[in-house]
Design an enzyme around this catalytic site. Structure first.
Site, short mmCIF file in Angstrom:
data_model
loop_
_atom_site.label_atom_id
_atom_site.label_comp_id
_atom_site.label_asym_id
_atom_site.label_seq_id
_atom_site.Cartn_x
_atom_site.Cartn_y
_atom_site.Cartn_z
N ALA A 143 0.86 -1.19 0.00
CA ALA A 143 0.00 0.00 0.00
C ALA A 143 0.88 1.23 0.00
O ALA A 143 2.10 1.14 0.17
CB ALA A 143 -0.88 0.00 1.25
N LYS A 144 0.32 2.37 -0.21
CA LYS A 144 1.06 3.62 -0.06
C LYS A 144 0.04 4.73 0.18
O LYS A 144 -1.13 4.60 -0.17
CB LYS A 144 1.85 3.92 -1.34
CG LYS A 144 3.02 4.86 -1.12
CD LYS A 144 4.20 4.13 -0.50
CE LYS A 144 5.38 5.03 -0.26
NZ LYS A 144 6.57 4.26 0.15
N GLY A 145 0.53 5.84 0.76
CA GLY A 145 -0.36 6.97 0.98
C GLY A 145 0.38 8.26 0.73
O GLY A 145 1.62 8.28 0.64
#
Ligand code: NAD
Length: 453
Positions: A143-145
């Protein structure tokens, strides 16, 4: 397959646009400043990751219908973050949390605060995390944000407002068994502390909600240095076959931030000499050597890198051309590109940054016999020690730093050996070898679960 989140506060959009703030700031940004030396390339991070994925998928003979599963993320959340800043005006930023694939475990990946963050960049970084956690063989998905705020120009109190507001809006898709954020560009242990505190207001004290926290708040010893240290472990594994000895090695660091400065300090402990370094304020060079500890201290005290005594300030375009054995990109994506790769004078590139090398540059460097230890394995040290932090938090137990570093070394060496033996077997480079290993592991997990058939 994408799950639809109906909760209004999460505000999911399938193809979110940039916020007015982002559009306003983004027009003059990276993608407009095409492939000139010292700047980021025209090609996007998403193009870069997809190119490398497709190449490996082709090699593996992965059917087209399965490729599509991995081309797109499982879930994308976009939120609006309005904050009143010290100029008295309300600024509206966009925040993203993108969960690419969770077949191997809870989603895992950092959160970046940077004005150039956009949804495609976060998609790219999220998918890179899926392959990276698989290559390191830690039980996480990817994931990444990110929030497209100008973090470097904001006050601490403003950053705190943004961090809390972002966490408040994405917490429904997070959790210690769902998705666990970590630091990335312009976020650090302090930001993780605010995230943990905000999440705790709703769910009770939950240290395992994020990693990279301060030591005082159940952070792990060794986490801050882990990504840089992991890069050095990888270099040490590769050095003998390249005829390099760390004690006689020169190196340059592009992006003297968390990853770059720790990689430099640890290389220096092995006797290597830093001959050039840069950050967003520009590059410096000294053939006599730049002391990494002194430079880190100078910057921590508020000094500009370009004013560091004993080194010369050089043109930003010329950093890549400084002769050295090892070049460590540790800034942003796409900084080694078609327009500057042929000027590089190093023997090895250890990719501390994510997606620093465009596919065109990768080919140019291969023709120049530069040995590249790619991001998808080289900078996995951060997520490996994040895994250790999560494990410690779940047990409310703490390991000492030596234990953390030893365990990190074991995992990084194992990843290097697995990938390099696969690459030798198949007569391919490390990057393709790493993607093969990562994709196979993710596909196997997804199939075994029944997520794909
Ligand atoms: P950071 O914010 O601590 O450091 C980034 C550095 O890059 C800063 O010194 C900044 O001034 C510099 N920089 C920005 N633009 C630049 C430019 N145009 N030229 C030269 N330098 C420039 O961030 P970080 O956590 O060290 O992350 C750096 C890279 O490493 C990113 O690509 C990130 O995704 C990747 N990464 C970080 C981690 C981690 O654990 N922090 C893990 C894996 C990968």
């Amino acid at each position: 397959m994408a799950e639809t989140t109906t909760d209004e506060t999460v505000g999911e959009r399938e193809h979110p646009d940039k916020s007015p703030e982002a559009t306003e700031q983004g027009e003059d940004g990276v993608k407009a400043s095409t492939g000139k030396p010292g700047q980021r390339a025209e090609v996007s991070n998403l193009d870069i990751v997809r190119h490398y994925f497709d190449k490996a998928a082709e090699h593996l003979g992965l059917p087209d219908d399965l490729r599509v599963v991995f081309w797109t993320p499982y879930r994308e959340v976009t939120v609006q973050i309005p904050v009143k800043l010290s100029d008295g005006k309300t600024h509206v930023y966009s925040g993203y949390r993108i969960q690419h694939n969770g077949a191997r475990g809870p989603y895992k990946g950092g959160i970046r605060f940077h004005p150039e963050v956009d949804v495609d960049e976060v998609r790219a970084l999220a998918s890179l995390m899926t392959w990276k956690t698989a290559v390191a063989n830690v039980p996480f998905g990817g994931a990444k944000g990110g929030v497209n705020c100008p973090a470097a120009d904001l006050e601490q109190s403003e950053l705190q407002k943004i961090a809390r507001s972002f966490m408040n809006k994405i917490e429904k898709v997070l959790g210690p068994t769902r998705d666990i954020p970590a630091p990335d560009v312009n976020t650090n242990a302090q930001v993780m502390a605010w995230f943990m505190d905000e999440y705790g207001k709703l769910h009770g004290h939950t240290p395992a909600i994020c990693t990279g926290k301060p030591i005082a708040l159940e952070g792990s010893y060794g986490r801050e240095a882990a990504t840089g240290r992991g890069c050095v472990y990888m270099f040490r594994e590769a050095a003998p076959q390249l005829g390099l000895s760390p004690a006689d090695t020169t190196f340059a660091v592009q992006g003297f931030g968390n990853v770059g400065s720790w990689a430099a300090k640890i290389m220096q402990q092995l006797g290597s000499k830093m001959v050039a370094a840069s950050d967003a304020n520009g590059p410096i060079r000294s053939d006599a050597g730049i002391d990494a500890n002194a430079l880190a201290g100078h910057i921590a005290d508020g000094g500009l890198i370009t004013e560091f005594e004993g080194a010369d300030s050089i043109d930003p375009d010329d950093l890549v051309a400084v002769p050295c054995d090892v070049f460590i990109p540790a800034a942003l994506g796409g900084m080694i590109h078609e327009g500057n790769a042929d000027r590089m004078e190093c023997k090895v590139i250890v990719e501390g940054a994510n997606s620093p090398t465009t596919p065109a540059a990768d080919e140019i460097l291969r023709d120049k016999d530069v040995y590249i230890i790619p991001d998808v394995m080289a900078n996995a040290g951060g997520v490996v020690v994040s895994y250790f932090e999560w494990v410690q938090n779940l047990q409310h137990f703490r390991w000492d730093e030596r234990e953390v570093n030893d365990k990190l070394g074991t995992i990084m060496r194992r990843a290097y050996r697995e990938v390099s033996s696969r690459a030798k077997e198949e007569k391919i480079d490390l990057r393709e070898g790493a993607y093969l290993v990562g994709i196979e592991r993710v596909v196997e997990a997804a199939r075994t679960r029944g997520y794909i058939t």
